[in-house]
Design an enzyme around this catalytic site. Structure first.
Site, PDB file in Angstrom:
ATOM      1  N   ASP A 101      -2.864  -1.037  -3.575  1.00  0.00           N
ATOM      2  CA  ASP A 101      -2.108  -1.201  -4.820  1.00  0.00           C
ATOM      3  C   ASP A 101      -1.300   0.037  -5.201  1.00  0.00           C
ATOM      4  OD1 ASP A 101      -3.274  -3.735  -5.002  1.00  0.00           O
ATOM      5  OD2 ASP A 101      -5.035  -2.895  -5.997  1.00  0.00           O
ATOM      6  N   LYS A 140       3.281  -0.579  -2.719  1.00  0.00           N
ATOM      7  CA  LYS A 140       3.953  -0.752  -1.427  1.00  0.00           C
ATOM      8  C   LYS A 140       5.024  -1.829  -1.521  1.00  0.00           C
ATOM      9  CE  LYS A 140      -0.078  -1.787   0.309  1.00  0.00           C
ATOM     10  NZ  LYS A 140      -0.983  -1.403  -0.783  1.00  0.00           N
ATOM     11  N   GLY A 199      -1.897  -8.068  -2.613  1.00  0.00           N
ATOM     12  CA  GLY A 199      -1.112  -8.536  -3.757  1.00  0.00           C
ATOM     13  C   GLY A 199       0.003  -7.528  -3.954  1.00  0.00           C
ATOM     14  N   HIS A 200       1.204  -7.882  -3.525  1.00  0.00           N
ATOM     15  CA  HIS A 200       2.338  -6.947  -3.576  1.00  0.00           C
ATOM     16  C   HIS A 200       3.328  -7.434  -4.633  1.00  0.00           C
ATOM     17  CE1 HIS A 200       1.427  -5.605   0.838  1.00  0.00           C
ATOM     18  NE2 HIS A 200       0.430  -5.426   0.004  1.00  0.00           N
ATOM     19  N   GLN A 216      -3.279  -3.506   2.007  1.00  0.00           N
ATOM     20  CA  GLN A 216      -4.391  -2.621   1.661  1.00  0.00           C
ATOM     21  C   GLN A 216      -3.947  -1.150   1.751  1.00  0.00           C
ATOM     22  OE1 GLN A 216      -5.409  -5.411   4.136  1.00  0.00           O
ATOM     23  NE2 GLN A 216      -5.298  -6.391   2.154  1.00  0.00           N
TER      24      GLN A 216
END
Ligand code: GDP
Ligand code: IMO
Ligand code: MG
Length: 427
Positions: free
Chosen positions: A13, A16, A40-41, A223
C-alpha cells in the site's frame, strides 16, 4: 528495450498504483507478475477513483496491453467482476487485457482452507482471505493445481476436479469445513471459462515477442518487499515474490532487461495483518498513529481493515532497496505528515542489548527490536498544492533529503495527494 519495475519497499500500500498510472503512458505493456486479488491499487483522476485488485493498473488505458502473468493466482469470478466494474464505469476492456494460460486458478476450496487455517489463533497470519496462500501451496505441490489454460478444456477440467475435489473434501471435513461437489464446480468454472477465453494467451510468448520488437514494459509489483515470501518478515508475508526477482519467474522476462527499478515508499510506514512492526505507533486515540490513519485514510483497500501505522524505518528501507536493486525511490503521502511538530525516522535497532544497523528479517528477531529514532522538525503548512520542489516548506524538503541520505538513493518523485496531478518531480 527499457523495462521498468514499480515495487513497494514496505509492507504494501505504498501507492504503487499511482506511480504505475503516472508512468504507464510511456509503456506499451503493463504487467502484473505476482499475487492475485489480495492487492488493492488505487488510481485517482480528478473526481474518479479506481481500485484494482487483480487487474494491472494499465487496464485503465485501452491503448496499453495489460498482462496478468503466469506468476499470479486468479479467482475467475473476481477477474470478471473487475472487468464488469470497469466497463460500467465507461472504461472499455477487451483484447487489451491478456491473462496467462499458465496462471493458477483459485477455487472456493482454497478460500475454505484459508478460513480454517486463519481460525487457528496461533497460526493466524491476518491474510486477506482471498485464497492466495492455499492456491500457491497447490502450485508448488503440483498435484492439486489447475492452470487457467486447463479451464478451456471441459472434459479435461472435469477429470482433474474428480481427482482433486474428493481429496480436498476429506481434508476440509477433518477440520469441520465446507465440502464441494465436483460437477457443480466443473459447471461453474466452465461457465467462467467461456468468458475468460478471449483474454487467455501464452503471455510469455507475447512478452518475448514484445521484447524482440523493442516494446516498453512496466512491471507492477503487488504487495511490498517486506511481504516477499523469501525476504520478508516470514511467516507474516504473502505467498509470492513481490520483489523484482519475481518478474523472471512470474512473466518469463529475464530481469537483465530491467533498466529502471523504482522503489515506492510512504513518508511513514503502514501494515495490515499480523507480524512485527518495530516503529508502530500504538499511541491511542489522540496519538500520532491514529492521526496518520485518519489523515492518510489508512484502511485496507481489499478488506477495509484499519492499517497499523508508524514512523518511517530507514533500516528496513535500506534492506528492501538493496534487495530490490532499486535505482531511485518515490516518497508518497508526504502531505499526511503535515501539522506534526516533529517527525521521526528509525536508523538502528537495539536487539538484546546490542545496537544493530541491519534488518533482521526473521519475525521473531524483529519483534524484539527497539527502534533508535532520529528526530527532525515538522512543518505546519498544507503541502497538497505543491507542484515543484521549491514549493515545499524547508522542513519537508529536509525530511525528503534525509530519506535520500539514509536509503542512499535519489528521491525522484514526491507525492502530496492521491490525485495524479499532486506529484512533484524532484529531478
Ligand atoms: P498500492 O497498493 O501500493 O497501490 O497503494 P493503495 O492504493 O493500497 O494505498 C495508497 C492510498 O494512498 C490510496 O488510497 C491512494 O489514493 C492514496 N494516495 C496515494 N498517494 C497519496 C498522497 O500523496 N497523499 C495522500 N494523502 N494519499 C495518497
Ligand atoms: P498491495 O498490492 C498490504 C498482507 C495481508 C497479510 C499478508 C498475507 O495493495 O500493496 P495474503 O492474503 O497475501 O496471504 O496475506 O499480506 N497483504 C497486503 N498488505 N497491501 C497488499 O497489497 C497486500 N497483499 C497482502 O494483509 O498481512
Ligand atoms: Mg494496496
Amino acid at each position: 528495450m527499457p523495462a521498468t519495475c514499480v515495487v513497494g519497499l514496505q509492507w504494501g500500500d505504498e501507492a504503487k498504483g499511482k506511480i504505475t498510472d503516472i508512468l504507464g503512458d510511456s509503456h506499451q505493456f503493463v504487467v502484473r507478475y505476482n499475487g492475485g486479488a489480495n492487492a488493492g491499487h488505487t488510481v485517482v483522476w480528478g473526481d474518479r477513483t479506481f481500485k484494482l485488485s487483480l487487474l494491472p493498473t494499465g487496464v485503465l488505458k485501452p491503448h496499453i496491453t495489460s498482462i496478468i502473468g503466469n506468476g499470479l493466482v486468479v479467482y475467475p469470478p473476481r477477474f470478471l467482476e473487475e472487468v464488469e466494474q470497469l466497463v460500467s464505469a465507461g472504461v472499455p476492456v477487451g483484447s487489451n487485457l491478456v491473462l496467462s494460460d499458465h496462471a493458477q486458478v483459485i477455487f472456493p476450496y482454497h478460500m475454505e482452507e484459508e478460513r480454517l487455517a486463519e481460525a487457528d489463533a496461533d497460526g493466524k497470519i491476518g491474510t486477506t482471505g482471498r485464497g492466495i496462500g492455499p492456491c500457491y501451496q497447490d502450485k508448488v505441490g503440483r498435484r492439486h493445481a489447475i492452470r487457467i489454460g486447463e479451464l478451456l478444456h471441459a472434459k479435461h477440467l472435469t477429470e482433474r476436479l474428480k481427482q482433486i475435489v474428493p481429496f480436498k473434501n476429506r481434508y476440509l471435513q477433518a477440520f469441520g469445513g465446507k465440502t464441494f461437489d465436483v460437477h457443480q464446480l466443473a459447471d461453474e468454472y466452465l461457465g467462467y471459462a467461456e468468458k475468460l477465453r478471449p483474454h487467455v494467451a501464452d503471455t510469455t510468448r507475447l512478452l518475448q515477442a514484445g521484447l524482440a520488437a523493442g516494446k516498453e514494459m512496466l512491471f507492477e509489483a503487488a504487495q511490498g518487499s517486506l511481504l516477499d515470501v523469501d525476504h520478508g518478515t516470514f511467516p507474516y508475508v504473502t505467498s509470492s515474490s513481490s520483489l523484482p526477482s519475481g518478474i523472471w519467474a512470474g512473466t518469463g522476462i529475464p530481469s537483465r532487461h530491467l533498466t529502471r527499478i523504482i522503489g515506492v515508499i510512504k513518508a511513514y510506514t503502514s501494515r495490515v495483518g499480523r507480524g512485527p512492526f518495530p516503529t508502530e505507533l500504538n499511541d491511542g486515540p489522540d496519538g500520532i498513529g491514529e492521526r496518520i490513519r485518519k489523515i492518510g485514510r489508512e484502511f485496507g483497500t481489499v478488506t477495509g481493515r484499519p492499517r497499523r501505522t508508524g514512523w518511517l524505518d530507514a533500516v528496513a528501507l535500506k534492506y528492501t532497496a538493496d534487495l530490490a536493486g532499486a535505482d531511485e525511490v518515490t516518497v508518497m503521502l508526504l502531505d499526511v505528515l503535515s501539522g506534526l511538530k516533529e517527525v521521526k525516522i528509525n536508523r538502528a535497532y537495539m536487539l538484546r542489548g546490542e545496537r544493530i544497523t541491519h534488518f533482521p528479517s526473521d519475525a521473531y528477531e524483529l519483534d524484539q527490536c527497539e527502534p533508535e529514532y532520529e528526530t527532525l522538525p515538522g512543518w505546519s503548512e498544507d503541502i497538497t498544492g505543491c507542484r515543484k520542489p521549491s514549493d515545499l516548506p524547508t522542513a519537508a524538503r529536509k525530511y525528503v533529503d534525509r530519506i535520500q541520505e539514509l536509503v542512499g538513493l535519489p528521491v525522484s518523485m514526491v507525492s502530496v495527494g492521491p490525485d495524479r496531478a499532486q506529484t512533484i518531480p524532484m529531478k
